[in-house]
Design an enzyme around this catalytic site. Structure first.
Site, PDB file in Angstrom:
ATOM      1  N   CYS A 139       0.909  -1.281   0.030  1.00  0.00           N
ATOM      2  CA  CYS A 139      -0.105  -0.041  -0.077  1.00  0.00           C
ATOM      3  C   CYS A 139       0.824   1.318   0.155  1.00  0.00           C
ATOM      4  CB  CYS A 139      -0.772  -0.207   1.384  1.00  0.00           C
ATOM      5  SG  CYS A 139      -0.087  -0.240   2.775  1.00  0.00           S
ATOM      6  N   HIS A 218      -2.150   5.734   6.195  1.00  0.00           N
ATOM      7  CA  HIS A 218      -0.691   6.131   6.388  1.00  0.00           C
ATOM      8  C   HIS A 218      -0.621   7.551   6.107  1.00  0.00           C
ATOM      9  CE1 HIS A 218       0.436   1.768   6.682  1.00  0.00           C
ATOM     10  NE2 HIS A 218      -0.103   1.531   5.626  1.00  0.00           N
TER      11      HIS A 218
HETATM   12  P1  NAD Z   1      -5.410 -10.748   6.497  1.00  0.00           P
HETATM   13  O1  NAD Z   1      -4.937 -11.446   7.620  1.00  0.00           O
HETATM   14  O2  NAD Z   1      -6.490  -9.873   6.779  1.00  0.00           O
HETATM   15  O3  NAD Z   1      -6.201 -11.642   5.434  1.00  0.00           O
HETATM   16  C1  NAD Z   1      -5.428 -13.051   5.226  1.00  0.00           C
HETATM   17  C2  NAD Z   1      -6.672 -14.135   4.910  1.00  0.00           C
HETATM   18  O4  NAD Z   1      -5.866 -15.190   4.352  1.00  0.00           O
HETATM   19  C3  NAD Z   1      -7.186 -14.368   6.358  1.00  0.00           C
HETATM   20  O5  NAD Z   1      -8.658 -14.420   5.889  1.00  0.00           O
HETATM   21  C4  NAD Z   1      -6.715 -15.758   6.720  1.00  0.00           C
HETATM   22  O6  NAD Z   1      -7.599 -16.393   7.348  1.00  0.00           O
HETATM   23  C5  NAD Z   1      -6.524 -16.208   5.341  1.00  0.00           C
HETATM   24  N1  NAD Z   1      -5.479 -17.304   5.332  1.00  0.00           N
HETATM   25  C6  NAD Z   1      -4.550 -17.463   6.224  1.00  0.00           C
HETATM   26  N2  NAD Z   1      -3.551 -18.573   5.801  1.00  0.00           N
HETATM   27  C7  NAD Z   1      -4.299 -19.110   4.742  1.00  0.00           C
HETATM   28  C8  NAD Z   1      -3.815 -20.180   3.827  1.00  0.00           C
HETATM   29  N3  NAD Z   1      -2.847 -21.017   4.113  1.00  0.00           N
HETATM   30  N4  NAD Z   1      -4.805 -20.743   2.860  1.00  0.00           N
HETATM   31  C9  NAD Z   1      -5.807 -19.815   2.735  1.00  0.00           C
HETATM   32  N5  NAD Z   1      -6.080 -18.665   3.521  1.00  0.00           N
HETATM   33  C10 NAD Z   1      -5.347 -18.568   4.333  1.00  0.00           C
HETATM   34  O7  NAD Z   1      -4.239 -10.292   5.546  1.00  0.00           O
HETATM   35  P2  NAD Z   1      -4.481  -9.014   4.576  1.00  0.00           P
HETATM   36  O8  NAD Z   1      -4.120  -7.883   5.200  1.00  0.00           O
HETATM   37  O9  NAD Z   1      -5.530  -9.108   3.759  1.00  0.00           O
HETATM   38  O10 NAD Z   1      -2.971  -9.321   3.921  1.00  0.00           O
HETATM   39  C11 NAD Z   1      -2.878 -10.171   2.770  1.00  0.00           C
HETATM   40  C12 NAD Z   1      -1.598  -9.692   1.929  1.00  0.00           C
HETATM   41  O11 NAD Z   1      -1.965  -8.444   1.400  1.00  0.00           O
HETATM   42  C13 NAD Z   1      -0.357  -9.723   2.742  1.00  0.00           C
HETATM   43  O12 NAD Z   1       0.555  -9.936   1.603  1.00  0.00           O
HETATM   44  C14 NAD Z   1      -0.272  -8.068   2.915  1.00  0.00           C
HETATM   45  O13 NAD Z   1       1.055  -7.712   3.284  1.00  0.00           O
HETATM   46  C15 NAD Z   1      -0.827  -7.557   1.742  1.00  0.00           C
HETATM   47  N6  NAD Z   1      -1.330  -6.099   2.071  1.00  0.00           N
HETATM   48  C16 NAD Z   1      -2.192  -5.803   3.354  1.00  0.00           C
HETATM   49  C17 NAD Z   1      -2.553  -4.558   3.461  1.00  0.00           C
HETATM   50  C18 NAD Z   1      -3.400  -4.267   4.667  1.00  0.00           C
HETATM   51  O14 NAD Z   1      -3.477  -2.934   5.003  1.00  0.00           O
HETATM   52  N7  NAD Z   1      -4.030  -5.065   5.272  1.00  0.00           N
HETATM   53  C19 NAD Z   1      -2.276  -3.525   2.604  1.00  0.00           C
HETATM   54  C20 NAD Z   1      -1.600  -4.026   1.332  1.00  0.00           C
HETATM   55  C21 NAD Z   1      -1.278  -5.178   0.903  1.00  0.00           C
END
Ligand code: NAD
Length: 339
Positions: A139, A218
């Site tokens: 992000c 942020h």
């Molecule tokens: P999150 O924890 O909110 O969601 C992850 C989801 O994946 C959850 O529903 C979890 O239950 C599921 N999960 C976990 N292990 C799993 C598996 N082995 N198989 C299938 N599902 C599984 O995480 P998020 O914030 O959505 O982050 C996901 C990606 O996006 C990461 O790479 C993160 O760095 C990136 N990201 C996050 C943000 C943010 O602000 N949250 C912003 C940009 C990028």
């Protein structure tokens, strides 16, 4: 042509990507993958999204909770054209996707080396055309690229110093912090500068980062040494014509990230999300060849439209990058600089 998109990991990013896919006329959600029957799994079923379990062992948990499961992630991958991986970093699905010969998109928690291709639509659409694997940058990196790349194109940039004032956690997250401290990232440069260079390798950028006790966005404080003398109005005009940026200012009562998030709710954005990077117009200041500005990043949503353009590029659904960006943005109600 309607392509079928699998979404593996249905959390903060996954549920937003699923909604954005379902809004596009040329895409549909083939299914979403969860490990356990959380409220998000219940809501996926409520919204008629086919629900799949991450493994056979997970299926009983869903059945016990009364949630219908269509099968496992492996079966979903057989029935989709592309997978968007929104699992937490290092979940380790690359081998499975390659075994299933399916194109795959990861998110910014992963390292560039996982795919060798890091993506933001405006600078990278053509390079991603037909690609098999890529990673959407984080992000913060997305926010920096959105304002810096147009400046590189239109003015030229000698170097950049950007300080990231980072939210301590996403709003739903009651575990992370800090809750009563300001925590500098002592590794300088922070990872953001090298991450920006994974997309814009010629950019001389240094970054520092500080985590603060807020969940709302942020904030970036950016100083740019420009290659030629231009006015603040010239800069504003360049950004006004660039995708996925918007201006806010103190005159409209926006003096903090709290009011920006309230504005997103008033705009009736789904979940109160803000896909655009919000630039404080009042902060855009030029002294000699130096440009200074503040911008705010909605961490949970700015990367979502980039996922949609990555799908179109990888599946060669649209050869013109601006056409793809415009289609994505219109479907998602993003502020449109193209008309
Ligand atoms: P999150 O924890 O909110 O969601 C992850 C989801 O994946 C959850 O529903 C979890 O239950 C599921 N999960 C976990 N292990 C799993 C598996 N082995 N198989 C299938 N599902 C599984 O995480 P998020 O914030 O959505 O982050 C996901 C990606 O996006 C990461 O790479 C993160 O760095 C990136 N990201 C996050 C943000 C943010 O602000 N949250 C912003 C940009 C990028």
């Amino acid at each position: 042509m309607t392509v079928r998109v699998a979404i593996n990991g249905y959390g903060t990013i996954g549920k937003r990507v699923a909604e954005a896919v379902s809004l596009q006329e040329d895409m549909e959600v083939a299914g979403v993958v969860k490990r356990s029957p959380t409220f998000e799994a219940f809501m996926a079923v409520e919204w008629a999204l086919p629900l799949y379990a991450a493994s056979k062992e997970n299926i009983k948990g869903f059945e016990d909770a009364g949630l219908p499961v269509e099968g496992t992630v492996e079966e979903l991958l057989d029935d989709a054209d592309i997978v968007v991986d929104c699992t937490p970093k290092k979940a380790g699905y690359k081998e499975l996707y390659q075994k299933k010969k399916i194109k795959a998109i990861w998110q910014g928690g992963e390292k560039h080396e996982l795919t060798g291709l890091s993506f933001n639509a405006y600078p990278m659409y053509e390079k991603a055309y037909g690609a098999d694997l890529l990673r959407i940058v984080s992000c913060n990196t997305t926010g920096l690229i959105r304002t810096l790349y147009p400046l590189m194109q239109e003015v030229g940039v000698k170097n950049v110093l950007a300080t990231m004032i980072r939210r301590g956690a996403d709003p739903w997250d009651s575990k992370k912090g800090p809750i009563n401290a300001i925590e500098p990232v002592l590794k300088i440069p922070s990872h953001h500068g090298p991450d920006v260079r994974s997309v814009l390798p010629s950019l001389d950028i240094q970054t520092t980062a500080v985590a603060v006790p807020t969940t709302l966005m942020h904030l970036h404080s950016v100083a740019v040494k420009l290659a030629k003398d231009v006015s603040a109005d010239d800069i504003l005009e360049i950004w006004d014509n660039s995708p996925r940026l918007m201006f806010v200012d103190a005159g409209m009562g926006i003096k903090s990230t709290a009011q920006i998030m309230e504005l997103a709710k008033d705009m009736e954005r789904s979940r109160g999300d803000l896909y655009e990077i919000a630039i404080w117009e009042d902060s855009v200041h030029v002294v000699g060849d130096m440009l200074y500005y503040y911008q705010a990043i909605h961490q949970e949503s700015d990367v979502v439209p980039e996922n949609i353009d990555a799908i179109r590029a990888m599946l060669q659904m649209e050869s013109d990058k601006m056409q793809s960006i415009e289609r994505t943005d219109r479907a998602m109600g993003i502020i449109n600089p193209y008309e």
